[in-house]
Design a protein around this motif. Structure first.
Motif, mmCIF file in Angstrom:
data_model
loop_
_atom_site.group_PDB
_atom_site.id
_atom_site.type_symbol
_atom_site.label_atom_id
_atom_site.label_comp_id
_atom_site.label_asym_id
_atom_site.label_seq_id
_atom_site.Cartn_x
_atom_site.Cartn_y
_atom_site.Cartn_z
ATOM 1 N N GLY A 87 0.813 -1.210 0.000
ATOM 2 C CA GLY A 87 0.000 0.000 0.000
ATOM 3 C C GLY A 87 0.843 1.255 0.000
ATOM 4 O O GLY A 87 0.556 2.217 -0.725
ATOM 5 N N LEU A 88 1.908 1.269 0.799
ATOM 6 C CA LEU A 88 2.776 2.452 0.865
ATOM 7 C C LEU A 88 3.510 2.669 -0.459
ATOM 8 O O LEU A 88 3.693 3.818 -0.889
ATOM 9 N N ALA A 92 -4.753 3.314 -0.715
ATOM 10 C CA ALA A 92 -5.621 3.490 0.453
ATOM 11 C C ALA A 92 -6.159 2.152 0.931
ATOM 12 O O ALA A 92 -6.149 1.848 2.137
ATOM 13 N N GLY A 93 -6.647 1.337 0.000
ATOM 14 C CA GLY A 93 -7.209 0.045 0.390
ATOM 15 C C GLY A 93 -6.185 -0.870 1.029
ATOM 16 O O GLY A 93 -6.431 -1.459 2.092
ATOM 17 N N TYR A 103 1.667 6.963 -6.636
ATOM 18 C CA TYR A 103 0.666 8.020 -6.818
ATOM 19 C C TYR A 103 1.300 9.397 -6.642
ATOM 20 O O TYR A 103 1.071 10.312 -7.462
ATOM 21 N N ALA A 104 2.104 9.562 -5.589
ATOM 22 C CA ALA A 104 2.714 10.866 -5.314
ATOM 23 C C ALA A 104 3.679 11.272 -6.430
ATOM 24 O O ALA A 104 3.709 12.439 -6.844
ATOM 25 N N PHE A 129 -6.081 -1.977 5.062
ATOM 26 C CA PHE A 129 -6.158 -3.402 5.342
ATOM 27 C C PHE A 129 -4.883 -3.876 6.026
ATOM 28 O O PHE A 129 -4.919 -4.694 6.960
ATOM 29 N N GLY A 130 -3.739 -3.375 5.564
ATOM 30 C CA GLY A 130 -2.465 -3.769 6.164
ATOM 31 C C GLY A 130 -2.329 -3.325 7.606
ATOM 32 O O GLY A 130 -1.781 -4.044 8.444
ATOM 33 N N ILE A 131 -2.827 -2.132 7.914
ATOM 34 C CA ILE A 131 -2.769 -1.640 9.297
ATOM 35 C C ILE A 131 -3.568 -2.548 10.221
ATOM 36 O O ILE A 131 -3.094 -2.939 11.298
ATOM 37 N N VAL A 132 -4.784 -2.893 9.793
ATOM 38 C CA VAL A 132 -5.617 -3.783 10.609
ATOM 39 C C VAL A 132 -4.977 -5.161 10.726
ATOM 40 O O VAL A 132 -4.899 -5.745 11.813
ATOM 41 N N PHE A 133 -4.513 -5.686 9.606
ATOM 42 C CA PHE A 133 -3.936 -7.027 9.573
ATOM 43 C C PHE A 133 -2.620 -7.093 10.334
ATOM 44 O O PHE A 133 -2.172 -8.177 10.721
ATOM 45 N N THR A 134 -1.992 -5.934 10.554
ATOM 46 C CA THR A 134 -0.750 -5.881 11.329
ATOM 47 C C THR A 134 -1.022 -5.610 12.803
ATOM 48 O O THR A 134 -0.394 -6.212 13.678
#
Length: 271
Positions: free
Chosen positions: A33-34, A248-249, A40-41, A253-258
């Motif tokens: 995601g990052l 974003a997705g 994108y940036a 998701f990665g934050i929660v899964f981590t």
């Protein structure tokens, strides 16, 4: 001896290993995601360059895709294209409910050109650089036979099959095979195209120079340090939106899964 293997002091090793595996998966998703946010940036900070003004270094160009060194035949439709991605999924029932699971996927691309009215540049795409939207999708039910080209594709691969069959239960026919979904995404000659990457003035595609490609190193470190290389079937604004959504997705998701396995792991180790 088994107790020594499965327990270290008061810490149970099996649940720790299991939770650690989920933590690693979460970190991988978060990293993806990052990296998407980074792409994108980078795209957001740049503006498309006229093809005739492209020289060398990091650049982005948008225009019309044109053939360069031949074309490909898309696997499910047979359409002539410059790049394609495919995915084969199987519908499964498990503890998490009914979901589509990927059985096979792949991509292929050939060098092509982009013309924008001011000039022409070459592009040397890679499978990992593609960002193309769905052009074809067919769902084959459990008791159905895939379309002819799809069936030929399945028959040509040892890792795929599609068993069809049914039995009659009174007035009802019950399918016994696997429900599958076949998706194809393509970049075709004449389509709007976008590329960002590094231009090399000494490389030509069918006489067109410079050529934009991927000159970064491989592996995770290469993905982080190199300039993003993206080849898409859309303009700059759409490509930005795709990577913003993806970033974003995957990040959320990665934050929660981590976070969940990290909390559990802390509880195991410091309880």
């Amino acid at each position: 001896m088994l107790g020594v293997v499965l327990q270290f002091g008061e810490v149970e090793l099996v649940p720790v290993a299991f939770v650690s595996l989920f933590l690693l998966v979460g970190l991988a998703i978060l990293g993806y995601g990052l990296l998407s946010f980074r792409t994108y940036a980078k795209i957001k900070m740049r503006s498309p360059t006229d093809a005739h003004a492209v020289d060398s270094g990091a650049v982005e160009v948008e225009g019309e895709a044109k053939t360069g060194e031949g074309t490909l035949e898309a696997p499910f439709t047979g359409e002539s294209c410059l790049a394609y991605e495919f995915e084969v999924e199987k519908y499964r029932h498990d503890d998490d409910g009914s979901n589509w699971h990927t059985r096979a996927e792949g991509a292929e691309a050939v060098p092509f050109r982009i013309a924008d009215g001011t000039g022409v540049v070459g592009v040397e795409p890679t499978a990992s650089s593609l960002s193309v939207e769905r052009d074809y999708r067919v769902v084959v039910d459990r008791d159905e036979t895939p379309p002819e080209r799809v069936q030929a594709f399945v028959d040509g691969r040892d890792d795929l099959d599609h068993d069809t069959g049914s039995f009659d239960l009174g007035p009802v026919s019950v399918g016994t095979g696997d429900k599958q979904r076949f998706t194809e995404r393509r970049l075709e000659p004449g389509m709007e195209a976008y590329v960002t990457g590094r231009a090399e003035p000494t490389v030509a595609v069918d006489g067109a120079t410079p050529t934009i490609g991927d000159t970064g190193g491989g592996g995770v470190l290469g993905s982080v340090l190199r300039e993003p290389f993206v080849v898409a079937d859309a303009g700059e604004d759409e490509v930005q939106w795709r990577y913003l959504k993806r970033g974003a997705g995957a990040t959320l998701f990665g934050i929660v899964f981590t976070a969940v396995p990290a909390f559990m792991l802390t509880s195991f180790l410091f309880a």
